[in-house]
Design an enzyme around this catalytic site. Sequence first.
Site, PDB file in Angstrom:
ATOM      1  N   ALA A  65       0.841  -1.193   0.000  1.00 42.12           N
ATOM      2  CA  ALA A  65       0.000   0.000   0.000  1.00 42.12           C
ATOM      3  C   ALA A  65       0.875   1.241   0.000  1.00 42.12           C
ATOM      4  CB  ALA A  65      -0.878  -0.010   1.247  1.00 42.12           C
ATOM      5  N   GLY A 108       0.351  -5.346   0.355  1.00 42.97           N
ATOM      6  CA  GLY A 108      -0.742  -5.360  -0.621  1.00 42.97           C
ATOM      7  C   GLY A 108      -0.282  -5.816  -1.996  1.00 42.97           C
ATOM      8  N   GLU A 111      -0.609  -9.426  -1.865  1.00 46.31           N
ATOM      9  CA  GLU A 111      -2.043  -9.751  -1.934  1.00 46.31           C
ATOM     10  C   GLU A 111      -2.578  -9.589  -3.358  1.00 46.31           C
ATOM     11  OE1 GLU A 111      -2.892  -7.098   1.519  1.00 46.31           O
ATOM     12  OE2 GLU A 111      -4.067  -8.812   2.210  1.00 46.31           O
ATOM     13  N   GLU A 131       3.035  -6.118   7.186  1.00 43.99           N
ATOM     14  CA  GLU A 131       2.038  -5.214   7.779  1.00 43.99           C
ATOM     15  C   GLU A 131       2.134  -5.090   9.292  1.00 43.99           C
ATOM     16  OE1 GLU A 131       1.477  -7.224   5.295  1.00 43.99           O
ATOM     17  OE2 GLU A 131       0.054  -6.383   3.861  1.00 43.99           O
TER      18      GLU A 131
HETATM   19  N1  CO8 Z   1       4.531   3.415  -0.094  1.00 41.31           N
HETATM   20  C1  CO8 Z   1       4.994   4.615  -0.516  1.00 41.31           C
HETATM   21  N2  CO8 Z   1       6.250   4.787  -0.984  1.00 41.31           N
HETATM   22  C2  CO8 Z   1       7.053   3.709  -1.035  1.00 41.31           C
HETATM   23  C3  CO8 Z   1       6.629   2.438  -0.620  1.00 41.31           C
HETATM   24  C4  CO8 Z   1       5.299   2.304  -0.126  1.00 41.31           C
HETATM   25  N3  CO8 Z   1       4.813   1.131   0.256  1.00 41.31           N
HETATM   26  N4  CO8 Z   1       7.661   1.562  -0.776  1.00 41.31           N
HETATM   27  C5  CO8 Z   1       8.678   2.267  -1.287  1.00 41.31           C
HETATM   28  N5  CO8 Z   1       8.319   3.565  -1.445  1.00 41.31           N
HETATM   29  C6  CO8 Z   1       9.143   4.650  -1.958  1.00 41.31           C
HETATM   30  C7  CO8 Z   1      10.226   5.059  -0.963  1.00 41.31           C
HETATM   31  O1  CO8 Z   1       9.705   5.957  -0.003  1.00 41.31           O
HETATM   32  C8  CO8 Z   1      11.249   5.694  -1.874  1.00 41.31           C
HETATM   33  O2  CO8 Z   1      10.838   6.991  -2.185  1.00 41.31           O
HETATM   34  P1  CO8 Z   1      11.946   8.184  -2.264  1.00 41.31           P
HETATM   35  O3  CO8 Z   1      12.854   7.802  -3.402  1.00 41.31           O
HETATM   36  O4  CO8 Z   1      11.140   9.427  -2.533  1.00 41.31           O
HETATM   37  O5  CO8 Z   1      12.669   8.188  -0.956  1.00 41.31           O
HETATM   38  C9  CO8 Z   1      11.148   4.878  -3.148  1.00 41.31           C
HETATM   39  O6  CO8 Z   1       9.876   4.217  -3.100  1.00 41.31           O
HETATM   40  C10 CO8 Z   1      12.215   3.802  -3.250  1.00 41.31           C
HETATM   41  O7  CO8 Z   1      12.189   3.035  -2.051  1.00 41.31           O
HETATM   42  P2  CO8 Z   1      13.463   2.877  -1.079  1.00 41.31           P
HETATM   43  O8  CO8 Z   1      14.388   4.026  -1.220  1.00 41.31           O
HETATM   44  O9  CO8 Z   1      12.932   2.589   0.295  1.00 41.31           O
HETATM   45  O10 CO8 Z   1      14.144   1.600  -1.727  1.00 41.31           O
HETATM   46  P3  CO8 Z   1      15.004   0.500  -0.977  1.00 41.31           P
HETATM   47  O11 CO8 Z   1      15.559  -0.371  -2.057  1.00 41.31           O
HETATM   48  O12 CO8 Z   1      15.963   1.112  -0.024  1.00 41.31           O
HETATM   49  O13 CO8 Z   1      13.942  -0.354  -0.114  1.00 41.31           O
HETATM   50  C11 CO8 Z   1      11.873  -1.545   0.276  1.00 41.31           C
HETATM   51  C12 CO8 Z   1      12.927  -1.037  -0.763  1.00 41.31           C
HETATM   52  C13 CO8 Z   1      12.518  -2.577   1.200  1.00 41.31           C
HETATM   53  C14 CO8 Z   1      10.736  -2.181  -0.519  1.00 41.31           C
HETATM   54  C15 CO8 Z   1      11.347  -0.356   1.105  1.00 41.31           C
HETATM   55  O14 CO8 Z   1      10.975   0.693   0.229  1.00 41.31           O
HETATM   56  C16 CO8 Z   1      10.165  -0.679   1.954  1.00 41.31           C
HETATM   57  O15 CO8 Z   1      10.308  -1.294   3.005  1.00 41.31           O
HETATM   58  N6  CO8 Z   1       8.917  -0.253   1.533  1.00 41.31           N
HETATM   59  C17 CO8 Z   1       7.703  -0.434   2.303  1.00 41.31           C
HETATM   60  C18 CO8 Z   1       7.259  -1.873   2.260  1.00 41.31           C
HETATM   61  C19 CO8 Z   1       6.022  -2.106   3.102  1.00 41.31           C
HETATM   62  O16 CO8 Z   1       6.031  -2.007   4.316  1.00 41.31           O
HETATM   63  N7  CO8 Z   1       4.905  -2.486   2.447  1.00 41.31           N
HETATM   64  C20 CO8 Z   1       3.689  -2.845   3.126  1.00 41.31           C
HETATM   65  C21 CO8 Z   1       2.782  -1.690   3.149  1.00 41.31           C
HETATM   66  S1  CO8 Z   1       1.336  -2.039   4.154  1.00 41.31           S
HETATM   67  C22 CO8 Z   1       0.280  -2.817   3.095  1.00 41.31           C
HETATM   68  O17 CO8 Z   1       0.583  -3.101   1.989  1.00 41.31           O
HETATM   69  C23 CO8 Z   1      -1.076  -3.119   3.665  1.00 41.31           C
HETATM   70  C24 CO8 Z   1      -2.047  -3.598   2.593  1.00 41.31           C
HETATM   71  C25 CO8 Z   1      -3.354  -3.847   3.265  1.00 41.31           C
HETATM   72  C26 CO8 Z   1      -4.470  -3.833   2.249  1.00 41.31           C
HETATM   73  C27 CO8 Z   1      -5.780  -3.824   2.962  1.00 41.31           C
HETATM   74  C28 CO8 Z   1      -6.916  -3.544   1.996  1.00 41.31           C
HETATM   75  C29 CO8 Z   1      -8.290  -3.712   2.622  1.00 41.31           C
END
Ligand code: CO8
Length: 257
Positions: A65, A108, A111, A131
């Site tokens: 998400a 997500g 998912e 999550e």
């Molecule tokens: N949301 C928004 N921005 C994101 C997300 C995200 N999930 N993931 C990455 N980005 C952005 C980063 O902020 C970054 O932006 P910027 O360049 O402006 O700083 C850019 O993408 C690149 O990411 P990173 O610099 O962090 O790249 P890395 O290679 O260092 O790390 C990772 C990659 C490990 C994937 C890291 O970005 C990360 O941990 N991301 C978040 C992952 C996460 O926690 N996902 C779960 C989210 S919760 C969810 O999905 C709940 C769904 C429930 C659905 C329910 C429906 C009913």
Amino acid sequence: MGEAVRVERPFEGVGLVVLDRPDRLNALSDEVLLRVAEGLEALAADPDVRVAVIAGGERAFAAGADLEAFAAQDAGAYLAGPRARAWRRIWAFDKPLVAAVEGYCLGGGFELALSADLIVAGEGARFAQPEVNLGLLPGAGGVQRLVRLLGYHRALAVLWGERTLDAGEAHRLGIAHRLVPRGRALEAALGLARRLAAKAPLAVRAVKASARVALEAPLSAGIEHDFKSFVALFATADAREGIRAFLERRSPAFEGR
Ligand code: CO8
């Protein structure tokens, strides 16, 4: 159609939905989810499309998400928004859906891949449900689907964020139908889609509908459903064609009727 999601028809019988928001690792904003739902509905309504593929990019299928958007919302705004309905619309896609996964497939994003029928994973793909680290749970079917797929105990290790699955593990556990070299998932998924598109479309879709019944119904009710579905297929022109083509030792030409 917004820029973050593209819908294409790469060749006859096959539709393609591509998440294209690489600067955010394809994070699933409301807009992205809505566009995916709309794209799949357009492909469902298109009689020329028999199979769909959903793909992300090289670094990420989707990193979950959009957490910036989540930070700006409270539960009321979340409930009033389009997300929950978009997930249901995606799951309602009734043609075969193949996910081509490279790189991060998280939260997500995982998912979304599990909402497809078959997953093709490129080496380097990583599947996880992080999550609980955010105070959330996988609310778009991840818990229910992973428990069914992996069994209770193995699923909990993933769902509590204790286990990230690399592409090889996802393949061994049956989450990914195929494991291919890094960067080749889309090509392999399109090849799979092309093969599925050549099969009898009503039968292929009836199998998907039956498999959905199998997820919900008791065994006897499921078998009853399948019997009725079999009889309905028996009456189709495609079944006549398929059987005749076998006896005449030629390839069948299915028309979806
Ligand atoms: N949301 C928004 N921005 C994101 C997300 C995200 N999930 N993931 C990455 N980005 C952005 C980063 O902020 C970054 O932006 P910027 O360049 O402006 O700083 C850019 O993408 C690149 O990411 P990173 O610099 O962090 O790249 P890395 O290679 O260092 O790390 C990772 C990659 C490990 C994937 C890291 O970005 C990360 O941990 N991301 C978040 C992952 C996460 O926690 N996902 C779960 C989210 S919760 C969810 O999905 C709940 C769904 C429930 C659905 C329910 C429906 C009913």
